[in-house]
Design a protein around this motif. Structure first.
Motif, PDB file in Angstrom:
ATOM      1  N   LEU A  23      -2.883  45.476  31.115  1.00 20.68           N
ATOM      2  CA  LEU A  23      -3.172  45.191  32.516  1.00 20.68           C
ATOM      3  C   LEU A  23      -3.829  43.828  32.647  1.00 20.68           C
ATOM      4  O   LEU A  23      -4.481  43.348  31.706  1.00 20.68           O
ATOM      5  CB  LEU A  23      -4.069  46.272  33.136  1.00 20.68           C
ATOM      6  CG  LEU A  23      -5.532  46.335  32.713  1.00 20.68           C
ATOM      7  CD1 LEU A  23      -6.352  47.035  33.780  1.00 20.68           C
ATOM      8  CD2 LEU A  23      -5.685  47.063  31.396  1.00 20.68           C
ATOM      9  N   THR A  24      -3.624  43.228  33.789  1.00 18.38           N
ATOM     10  CA  THR A  24      -4.275  41.956  34.103  1.00 18.38           C
ATOM     11  C   THR A  24      -5.764  42.205  34.300  1.00 18.38           C
ATOM     12  O   THR A  24      -6.142  43.164  34.986  1.00 18.38           O
ATOM     13  CB  THR A  24      -3.665  41.380  35.400  1.00 18.38           C
ATOM     14  OG1 THR A  24      -2.275  41.210  35.176  1.00 18.38           O
ATOM     15  CG2 THR A  24      -4.304  40.063  35.790  1.00 18.38           C
ATOM     16  N   ALA A  25      -6.603  41.366  33.711  1.00 15.82           N
ATOM     17  CA  ALA A  25      -8.052  41.571  33.819  1.00 15.82           C
ATOM     18  C   ALA A  25      -8.801  40.239  33.813  1.00 15.82           C
ATOM     19  O   ALA A  25      -8.470  39.343  33.030  1.00 15.82           O
ATOM     20  CB  ALA A  25      -8.549  42.440  32.665  1.00 15.82           C
ATOM     21  N   ASN A  26      -9.792  40.145  34.701  1.00 16.74           N
ATOM     22  CA  ASN A  26     -10.707  38.999  34.599  1.00 16.74           C
ATOM     23  C   ASN A  26     -12.150  39.462  34.357  1.00 16.74           C
ATOM     24  O   ASN A  26     -13.034  38.625  34.218  1.00 16.74           O
ATOM     25  CB  ASN A  26     -10.599  38.050  35.811  1.00 16.74           C
ATOM     26  CG  ASN A  26     -10.965  38.712  37.115  1.00 16.74           C
ATOM     27  OD1 ASN A  26     -11.224  39.908  37.162  1.00 16.74           O
ATOM     28  ND2 ASN A  26     -10.956  37.940  38.188  1.00 16.74           N
ATOM     29  N   ALA A  27     -12.361  40.787  34.284  1.00 12.11           N
ATOM     30  CA  ALA A  27     -13.687  41.296  33.912  1.00 12.11           C
ATOM     31  C   ALA A  27     -13.756  41.355  32.390  1.00 12.11           C
ATOM     32  O   ALA A  27     -13.714  42.418  31.764  1.00 12.11           O
ATOM     33  CB  ALA A  27     -13.920  42.660  34.536  1.00 12.11           C
ATOM     34  N   CYS A  40     -13.725  45.393  31.113  1.00 15.54           N
ATOM     35  CA  CYS A  40     -13.985  46.488  32.057  1.00 15.54           C
ATOM     36  C   CYS A  40     -12.650  46.998  32.569  1.00 15.54           C
ATOM     37  O   CYS A  40     -11.834  46.219  33.069  1.00 15.54           O
ATOM     38  CB  CYS A  40     -14.814  45.995  33.231  1.00 15.54           C
ATOM     39  SG  CYS A  40     -16.403  45.322  32.731  1.00 15.54           S
ATOM     40  N   VAL A  41     -12.425  48.297  32.422  1.00 21.08           N
ATOM     41  CA  VAL A  41     -11.135  48.884  32.811  1.00 21.08           C
ATOM     42  C   VAL A  41     -11.368  49.951  33.878  1.00 21.08           C
ATOM     43  O   VAL A  41     -12.202  50.854  33.705  1.00 21.08           O
ATOM     44  CB  VAL A  41     -10.414  49.501  31.586  1.00 21.08           C
ATOM     45  CG1 VAL A  41      -9.087  50.128  32.006  1.00 21.08           C
ATOM     46  CG2 VAL A  41     -10.188  48.458  30.503  1.00 21.08           C
ATOM     47  N   ASP A  42     -10.614  49.836  34.946  1.00 19.60           N
ATOM     48  CA  ASP A  42     -10.665  50.794  36.059  1.00 19.60           C
ATOM     49  C   ASP A  42     -10.269  52.183  35.555  1.00 19.60           C
ATOM     50  O   ASP A  42      -9.253  52.321  34.869  1.00 19.60           O
ATOM     51  CB  ASP A  42      -9.679  50.307  37.130  1.00 19.60           C
ATOM     52  CG  ASP A  42      -9.868  51.008  38.464  1.00 19.60           C
ATOM     53  OD1 ASP A  42     -10.258  52.198  38.476  1.00 19.60           O
ATOM     54  OD2 ASP A  42      -9.616  50.355  39.492  1.00 19.60           O
ATOM     55  N   ALA A  91      -6.729  53.120  36.297  1.00 23.06           N
ATOM     56  CA  ALA A  91      -5.607  52.392  35.684  1.00 23.06           C
ATOM     57  C   ALA A  91      -4.811  53.337  34.784  1.00 23.06           C
ATOM     58  O   ALA A  91      -5.394  54.170  34.077  1.00 23.06           O
ATOM     59  CB  ALA A  91      -6.135  51.207  34.874  1.00 23.06           C
ATOM     60  N   GLU A  92      -3.498  53.204  34.826  1.00 21.08           N
ATOM     61  CA  GLU A  92      -2.648  54.076  33.990  1.00 21.08           C
ATOM     62  C   GLU A  92      -2.906  53.843  32.511  1.00 21.08           C
ATOM     63  O   GLU A  92      -2.786  54.751  31.701  1.00 21.08           O
ATOM     64  CB  GLU A  92      -1.174  53.828  34.320  1.00 21.08           C
ATOM     65  CG  GLU A  92      -0.795  54.412  35.654  1.00 21.08           C
ATOM     66  CD  GLU A  92       0.670  54.774  35.732  1.00 21.08           C
ATOM     67  OE1 GLU A  92       1.373  54.713  34.707  1.00 21.08           O
ATOM     68  OE2 GLU A  92       1.100  55.105  36.848  1.00 21.08           O
ATOM     69  N   SER A  93      -3.234  52.613  32.151  1.00 24.97           N
ATOM     70  CA  SER A  93      -3.452  52.313  30.733  1.00 24.97           C
ATOM     71  C   SER A  93      -4.844  52.720  30.242  1.00 24.97           C
ATOM     72  O   SER A  93      -5.107  52.684  29.036  1.00 24.97           O
ATOM     73  CB  SER A  93      -3.203  50.824  30.470  1.00 24.97           C
ATOM     74  OG  SER A  93      -3.540  50.041  31.561  1.00 24.97           O
ATOM     75  N   ALA A 139      -0.439  43.252  36.816  1.00 23.81           N
ATOM     76  CA  ALA A 139      -1.383  43.736  37.837  1.00 23.81           C
ATOM     77  C   ALA A 139      -0.750  44.830  38.690  1.00 23.81           C
ATOM     78  O   ALA A 139      -1.361  45.305  39.644  1.00 23.81           O
ATOM     79  CB  ALA A 139      -1.852  42.581  38.707  1.00 23.81           C
ATOM     80  N   VAL A 140       0.480  45.212  38.367  1.00 28.04           N
ATOM     81  CA  VAL A 140       1.148  46.309  39.077  1.00 28.04           C
ATOM     82  C   VAL A 140       1.107  47.531  38.174  1.00 28.04           C
ATOM     83  O   VAL A 140       1.471  47.442  36.991  1.00 28.04           O
ATOM     84  CB  VAL A 140       2.611  45.930  39.425  1.00 28.04           C
ATOM     85  CG1 VAL A 140       3.324  47.119  40.061  1.00 28.04           C
ATOM     86  CG2 VAL A 140       2.634  44.721  40.349  1.00 28.04           C
ATOM     87  N   SER A 141       0.654  48.649  38.728  1.00 25.89           N
ATOM     88  CA  SER A 141       0.412  49.831  37.914  1.00 25.89           C
ATOM     89  C   SER A 141       1.698  50.475  37.396  1.00 25.89           C
ATOM     90  O   SER A 141       2.675  50.601  38.134  1.00 25.89           O
ATOM     91  CB  SER A 141      -0.361  50.856  38.757  1.00 25.89           C
ATOM     92  OG  SER A 141      -1.050  51.724  37.918  1.00 25.89           O
ATOM     93  N   GLY A 142       1.658  50.878  36.129  1.00 28.11           N
ATOM     94  CA  GLY A 142       2.736  51.682  35.538  1.00 28.11           C
ATOM     95  C   GLY A 142       4.019  50.910  35.285  1.00 28.11           C
ATOM     96  O   GLY A 142       4.061  49.683  35.359  1.00 28.11           O
ATOM     97  N   LYS A 153       6.063  47.394  31.754  1.00 28.25           N
ATOM     98  CA  LYS A 153       5.624  46.023  32.018  1.00 28.25           C
ATOM     99  C   LYS A 153       6.098  45.056  30.939  1.00 28.25           C
ATOM    100  O   LYS A 153       6.155  43.850  31.159  1.00 28.25           O
ATOM    101  CB  LYS A 153       4.105  45.966  32.078  1.00 28.25           C
ATOM    102  CG  LYS A 153       3.493  46.820  33.152  1.00 28.25           C
ATOM    103  CD  LYS A 153       1.985  46.679  33.090  1.00 28.25           C
ATOM    104  CE  LYS A 153       1.331  47.560  34.119  1.00 28.25           C
ATOM    105  NZ  LYS A 153      -0.121  47.382  34.119  1.00 28.25           N
TER     106      LYS A 153
END
Ligand SMILES: Cc1cc2nc3c(=O)[nH]c(=O)nc-3n(C[C@H](O)[C@H](O)[C@H](O)COP(=O)(O)O)c2cc1C
Length: 157
Positions: free
Chosen positions: A34-38, A52-54, A57-59, A86-89, A92
């Motif tokens: 996933l795209t991340a800037n945290a 930091c992962v939401d 998030a599917e991943s 940055a698009v879920s699932g 990719k």
């Protein structure tokens, strides 16, 4: 009263960052990311960084299971990868050039730099989890960075 979430996002959008794709894999070697800037460098000795992962998030579950991740620092020509991840699932990684790193986490071709980590601790972070990773390998490939500022992609002048 809790500080308003949208206002916090707007304020923190003034903190200009680079853009990464953080990746991991499952037991069969299937790639996730996933795209991340945290993403933050934490310690040099020992070499630690955090992502930091939401929780939504599917991943998310795959980072927990594999206990490894790679940080792919994107270059300015890779905005399309940032948008895709940055698009879920979905798949990719279809049509994306990548190879598994030493820990099996995907390294994206053309990234400015790669950092490969083994997760040593995971902390609660509200609607995110914070994975602290010990760096096992890192390399720079060079190029110019992709930036993110106030919800927009940018480039160095
Ligand atoms: C510039 C940018 C930075 C982002 N940073 C993060 C981040 O640090 N952590 C996170 O969990 N999601 C972040 N996101 C959102 C995830 O990329 C997005 O939710 C993604 O769809 C999750 O993928 P997944 O559900 O397939 O795992 C960011 C998105 C963008 C565009």
């Amino acid at each position: 009263m809790a500080f308003d979430a949208r206002e916090l996002r707007r304020v923190m959008g003034h903190f200009c960052t680079g853009v990464t794709v953080i990746t991991t894999r499952d037991e069969a070697g299937r790639p996730y990311g996933l795209t991340a800037n945290a993403v933050t460098s934490v310690s040099l000795t020992p070499p630690l960084l955090l992502v930091c992962v939401d929780r939504k998030a599917e991943s998310h579950a795959h980072f927990f299971a594999s206990k490894v991740f790679a940080v792919n620092i994107l270059c300015e020509a890779q905005e399309h990868l940032s948008r895709r991840f940055a698009v879920s699932g979905g798949d990719k990684f279809a049509d994306v050039a990548w190879r598994p790193g030493g820990l099996g986490a995907p390294l994206l071709e053309g990234a400015l730099a790669h950092v490969e980590c083994r997760i040593v601790e995971t902390f609660e972070g509200g609607d995110h989890v914070i994975h602290l990773g010990e760096v096992e390998h890192a390399e720079i490939h060079g190029g110019r960075p992709l930036l993110f500022y106030q919800g927009q992609y940018g480039r160095l002048p």
